[in-house]
Design a protein around this motif. Structure first.
Motif, short mmCIF file in Angstrom:
data_model
loop_
_atom_site.label_atom_id
_atom_site.label_comp_id
_atom_site.label_asym_id
_atom_site.label_seq_id
_atom_site.Cartn_x
_atom_site.Cartn_y
_atom_site.Cartn_z
N GLU A 109 0.45 -1.43 0.09
CA GLU A 109 0.04 -0.56 0.17
C GLU A 109 0.56 0.88 0.06
O GLU A 109 0.67 2.42 -0.99
CB GLU A 109 -1.15 -0.18 1.66
N MET A 110 1.86 1.48 0.44
CA MET A 110 2.46 2.34 0.94
C MET A 110 3.35 2.63 -0.50
O MET A 110 3.35 4.54 -1.15
CB MET A 110 4.14 2.69 1.77
N ILE A 111 4.05 1.91 -0.92
CA ILE A 111 4.66 2.26 -2.15
C ILE A 111 3.82 2.36 -3.35
O ILE A 111 4.52 3.12 -4.36
CB ILE A 111 6.23 0.40 -2.61
N GLN A 112 3.15 2.40 -3.09
CA GLN A 112 1.80 2.65 -4.22
C GLN A 112 1.24 3.82 -3.57
O GLN A 112 -0.04 4.15 -4.37
CB GLN A 112 0.60 1.82 -5.02
N ASP A 125 4.44 12.18 5.14
CA ASP A 125 4.99 10.86 4.70
C ASP A 125 3.89 10.48 3.49
O ASP A 125 4.17 10.12 2.83
CB ASP A 125 4.91 9.66 5.86
N LEU A 126 2.41 10.27 4.25
CA LEU A 126 1.62 10.22 2.81
C LEU A 126 1.22 10.99 2.10
O LEU A 126 1.69 10.16 1.15
CB LEU A 126 0.25 10.10 4.27
N LEU A 147 -1.95 4.45 1.05
CA LEU A 147 -2.07 3.98 2.27
C LEU A 147 -2.96 5.67 2.82
O LEU A 147 -3.86 5.52 3.95
CB LEU A 147 -0.25 4.73 3.43
N GLY A 148 -2.75 6.35 2.07
CA GLY A 148 -3.41 7.64 2.61
C GLY A 148 -5.11 7.35 2.22
O GLY A 148 -6.13 8.25 2.72
N ASP A 149 -5.96 5.85 2.02
CA ASP A 149 -7.42 5.83 0.97
C ASP A 149 -7.21 4.51 2.41
O ASP A 149 -8.82 4.21 1.73
CB ASP A 149 -7.20 5.80 0.07
N ASN A 150 -6.59 4.18 2.54
CA ASN A 150 -6.69 3.16 3.82
C ASN A 150 -7.14 3.51 5.23
O ASN A 150 -7.13 3.66 5.90
CB ASN A 150 -5.41 2.37 3.75
#
Length: 403
Positions: free
Chosen positions: A220-223, A245-246, A226-229
């Motif tokens: 999720e992070m590299i793509q 960071d996000l 994360l902000g939408d999870n």
């Protein structure tokens, strides 16, 4: 089966800092691979495997900041040039950093330093292979270095875990950017440990879902997801991850070319149950179907091909053979149904030295773990490579695929 590759992997964990009195953990030293690399690669090629996951010892290559010594690596890369039927997936980072990088992964320079090293590697060897892994198992790396405090930089707790993940993720993104700038057609094989969680009862389903999402953290992070999870975002922001960071990952997001799934039946499946002090996550023995469930999760979520980049079994030769047959049978069935599964890696090819060697005080011989297709037997100070019945069974399976 022309679009399917069998692979093996040489265990290449490198954690060489000794400031707290530990012994260096360099699997190439401990298994005597530095001296036996050519024979080991020839044994791997002789199995019929078409690919090999192969690690580069960054700590050896860049012992002095900014000065690269490729003398040992040159020999190995020449071997791959001369033997194009064994294609390496270059493992650029497998846990350890050079000793000059103080505070290791939480050093602000880490993302730039690892990307600079990756660029230097591909500038020199871009003709050898298009396949690379920017960093092996970010989740486990963050767990050992940032949550449990076992490895440098010895951070502990959830804030430490998140700090490590942010730094590792930035290093992954910047590594891919640098490699793609040199070799646009390079193929990034993003590898992480995978998990399946099974709730003991319906009241634990939310906990199960949370831990399942945590196992997807690096992806999720590299793509930039994360902000939408909705599960991960509030948890990680409670423990140190900022909007900045996000946003960084959202702006610099990358897309995996291949999803590398590491699945071990003894370590990858957990029950979710209540204990006296909260939720417990004991291991349960995984099955081939559990492995397929994890593969399906990646295929459905990311729509990218999957490669089994690590699997094996710690145990007797018969137990290893049973897992080889069970897991491959599942893979064959799923491929017949059209699932985009590109390959299968037995990892490690040779027995490995337990990571606990760093602090156990035991000898290498006492710390050898029975995982491999080749058994390591000590004789007069040398670790002799002995093909076992698992190696025979692996070769037979390859012949069934490529008659």
């Amino acid at each position: 089966m022309d679009n399917f590759s069998f692979a093996v992997g040489i265990e290449d964990t490198f954690v060489t800092q000794t400031e707290r009195g530990e012994r260096p953990l360099d699997e190439y030293v401990l298994t005597q691979h530095y001296e036996n690399w050519k024979a080991d690669l020839t044994l791997a090629k002789n199995t019929g495997a078409r690919m090999i996951r192969y690690g580069i010892p960054w700590h050896q290559v860049e012992e002095t900041r900014g000065i690269y010594n490729w003398s040992w690596v040159d020999q190995v890369m020449d071997y791959f040039r001369e033997n194009p039927d064994l294609v390496p997936i270059i493992d650029l980072m497998h846990y350890g950093t050079p000793r000059w990088l103080k505070q290791e992964f939480i050093n602000r320079e880490y993302p730039e330093a690892v990307a600079r090293y990756a660029k230097a590697f591909f500038q020199r060897y871009q003709d050898v292979t298009p396949y690379f892994t920017p960093l092996n198992e970010p989740y486990v790396n963050a767990e050992y270095c940032g949550l449990l405090g076992k490895w440098p930089p010895y951070q502990e707790g959830l804030a430490g875990f998140n700090q490590l993940m942010m730094q590792l993720g930035k290093g992954i993104v910047m590594t891919v950017e640098e490699v793609k700038s040199i070799l646009p057609d390079s193929i990034a094989v993003h590898v992480d440990a995978t998990k399946k969680y099974i709730a003991k009862d319906a009241s634990l389903e939310m906990e199960r879902d949370r831990w399942s999402e945590l196992s997807m953290y690096s992806w999720e992070m590299i793509q930039g997801k994360l902000g939408d999870n909705d599960v991960l975002r509030p948890w990680i922001q409670e423990h140190g991850v900022t909007d900045g960071d996000l946003n960084w990952f959202s702006e610099r997001k990358i897309t995996p070319d291949i999803v590398g799934v590491n699945f071990y039946p003894q370590f990858s499946v957990h029950d979710v149950e209540r204990g006296p002090s909260g939720v417990r996550l004991p291991h349960r023995m995984g099955t081939g179907r559990d492995m397929i469930d994890i593969i399906d999760r990646f295929l459905e979520r990311y729509q990218k091909p999957v490669f089994i980049t690590e699997t094996s079994y710690r145990g007797t030769e018969q137990e290893r053979i049973d897992w080889l047959h069970e897991s491959l049978q599942e893979i064959k069935q799923e491929r017949k149904s059209g699932k985009d599964i590109l390959g299968y890696t037995w990892f490690p090819f040779l027995d490995l030295v337990d990571w606990e060697y760093r602090t156990s005080g035991k000898s290498v011989e006492e710390e050898l773990l029975p995982f491999g297709l080749y058994t390591l037997q000590s004789k007069n100070g040398q670790l002799i490579r002995m093909k076992n019945t698992v190696g025979d069974a692996f070769e037979q399976e390859i012949k069934k695929f490529y008659p």
